[in-house]
Design a protein around this motif. Structure first.
Motif, short mmCIF file in Angstrom:
data_model
loop_
_atom_site.label_atom_id
_atom_site.label_comp_id
_atom_site.label_asym_id
_atom_site.label_seq_id
_atom_site.Cartn_x
_atom_site.Cartn_y
_atom_site.Cartn_z
N ALA A 280 22.09 36.32 9.24
CA ALA A 280 21.55 35.69 10.46
C ALA A 280 22.39 36.15 11.64
O ALA A 280 23.46 35.63 11.89
N MET A 281 21.89 37.16 12.31
CA MET A 281 22.65 37.74 13.43
C MET A 281 22.48 36.89 14.69
O MET A 281 21.42 36.30 14.91
N SER A 282 23.53 36.86 15.50
CA SER A 282 23.43 36.22 16.81
C SER A 282 22.83 37.24 17.77
O SER A 282 23.37 38.33 17.94
N ALA A 283 21.72 36.89 18.40
CA ALA A 283 21.07 37.81 19.34
C ALA A 283 21.54 37.51 20.75
O ALA A 283 21.51 36.35 21.18
N PRO A 284 22.01 38.53 21.51
CA PRO A 284 22.50 38.28 22.87
C PRO A 284 21.50 37.54 23.75
O PRO A 284 21.89 36.68 24.54
N ASP A 285 20.20 37.81 23.59
CA ASP A 285 19.20 37.15 24.44
C ASP A 285 19.26 35.64 24.28
O ASP A 285 19.47 34.90 25.25
N ALA A 286 19.10 35.18 23.01
CA ALA A 286 19.03 33.73 22.78
C ALA A 286 20.40 33.08 22.93
O ALA A 286 20.54 32.04 23.59
N VAL A 287 21.40 33.68 22.33
CA VAL A 287 22.73 33.04 22.31
C VAL A 287 23.36 33.09 23.72
O VAL A 287 24.00 32.14 24.15
N GLY A 288 23.14 34.21 24.42
CA GLY A 288 23.66 34.32 25.80
C GLY A 288 23.09 33.20 26.66
O GLY A 288 23.81 32.56 27.45
N ALA A 289 21.79 32.93 26.51
CA ALA A 289 21.16 31.86 27.31
C ALA A 289 21.78 30.51 26.98
O ALA A 289 21.96 29.66 27.87
N GLN A 290 22.13 30.30 25.71
CA GLN A 290 22.77 29.02 25.33
C GLN A 290 24.13 28.86 25.98
O GLN A 290 24.50 27.77 26.39
N VAL A 291 24.88 29.96 26.03
CA VAL A 291 26.22 29.89 26.65
C VAL A 291 26.06 29.58 28.14
O VAL A 291 26.76 28.70 28.67
N ALA A 292 25.13 30.27 28.80
CA ALA A 292 24.91 30.01 30.24
C ALA A 292 24.50 28.56 30.45
O ALA A 292 25.02 27.88 31.36
N ASP A 293 23.62 28.04 29.59
CA ASP A 293 23.21 26.63 29.67
C ASP A 293 24.42 25.71 29.53
O ASP A 293 24.54 24.71 30.25
#
Ligand code: NAP
Length: 314
Positions: A280-293
């Motif tokens: 289960a790879m961390s995808a920059p698109d989804a995970v990056g948005a979570q960090v910004a949130d």
């Protein structure tokens, strides 16, 4: 405000680009680029060099870029700031795909047929057990374990779960703690490990545990699937159990040393399936948005979600 991106082992550029798009009015620096310690307010981390976050006087939070946080809480110089982990639907779905794929592969003897095809051999085996005849035990009933358990049930497997604290989950038999472990293992044909790596779980997948798995199952011996962390398993014990017939097969996504060294006997073992820590790879698109949130949440004074409990280590 500056975000420090501290990543090793993954390509850094896609993460930095993603953060720069999501946080256009902030500075984003990667490890190795110049920065002043007092400008760093947030850090995003995957396997950072230990000590990276010591001496950052204004650091407010560290965001793990993966669901596991052992790479962070294992750093003795980690500052006392909130640590936030990833909980992401895409990552959860990918892990469940992996677990269902490999449980089905063991149920349907995918490896055997692969080998027979290469030998051009037709073997008409009519004695395949059904999924309902196979008991899967999921170690770790958190975000990932629970989703995988549910999806295994959809495929018809007879599923149970084990966690640290007792749980009541509709339609899913559960076991907890040391006291529940024996009964859980005794009804398990395929052991799926989705535990976090903590001082309590390190080396848990060792011979003394594997020998307690069910011996009366329909697969001809118990099977191990570990997609948690490599530190959970004792590879010498797994190999010994495979060679002694205590285990029939193992699917491993994670290893004591990563990348798995070329000399490891796991690579060539006929009963072992190796995947390169990409269940289960961390995808920059989804995970990056979570960090910004998370950063926006913190700055608006709201409580952070998915904070890690440093005392539990996960
Ligand atoms: N291979 C990959 O690509 C990949 C990708 C992502 C994540 N992972 C791994 O998967 C792990 C699980 O992720 P998650 O999001 O599901 O974590 P989570 O939501 O924190 O759940 C962890 C589960 O493990 C249980 N647990 C922890 N310590 C235990 C112990 N000593 N004995 C029994 N049960 C224990 C917890 O019990 P309680 O419910 O009682 O707290 C909980 O059910 C991560 O930590 C990471 O290591 C691997």
């Amino acid at each position: 405000m500056t975000l420090l991106v501290a990543i090793t082992g993954w390509e850094v550029a896609p993460w930095v680009e993603r953060f720069r798009r999501l946080l256009p009015d902030r500075r984003v620096v990667a490890l190795g680029e110049p920065y002043e310690p007092d400008e760093i307010l947030y850090a995003a981390a995957w396997k950072h060099p230990p000590g990276t976050f010591a001496g950052l006087p204004n650091l407010r939070a560290i965001f793990s870029l993966g669901a596991g946080v052992d790479h962070l809480v294992g750093d003795p110089a980690l500052p006392d700031v909130p640590v936030v982990r990833v909980v992401d639907e895409d990552l959860t779905n990918r892990m469940s795909e992996y677990v269902v794929l490999h449980c089905l592969a063991h149920l349907r003897q995918a490896r055997l047929y692969d080998g027979l095809q290469r030998e051009r051999r037709w073997w008409d085996d009519r004695h395949q057990p059904a999924a309902r005849d196979v008991r899967v035990g999921v170690m770790g009933l958190g975000v990932l374990g629970l989703d995988a358990a549910r999806k295994l049930q959809v495929m018809g497997f007879d599923v149970a779960g084990w966690s640290r604290s007792p749980k009541s989950v509709e339609g899913l038999p559960t076991f907890a703690g040391e006291t529940g472990l024996d009964a859980f293992l005794a009804r398990t044909d395929i052991l799926v490990c989705l535990l976090p790596l903590t001082p309590d779980t390190r080396g848990i997948l060792r011979e003394s545990l594997l020998t307690r798995l069910a011996r009366d199952g329909r697969l001809g011996g118990p099977v191990l699937v570990n997609a948690g962390r490599g530190g959970l398993q004792v590879e010498a014990d797994i190999l010994r159990c495979l060679d002694a017939g205590v285990l029939k097969a193992a699917t491993l996504d994670v290893f004591e040393t990563e990348p798995l060294p070329a000399a490891s006997p796991l690579w060539g073992h006929p009963a072992v399936t190796v995947t390169p820590h990409n269940a289960a790879m961390s995808a920059p698109d989804a995970v990056g948005a979570q960090v910004a949130d998370g950063i926006f949440t913190m700055e608006s004074g709201m409580p952070l979600r998915h904070r890690v409990d440093p005392a539990r280590g996960y």
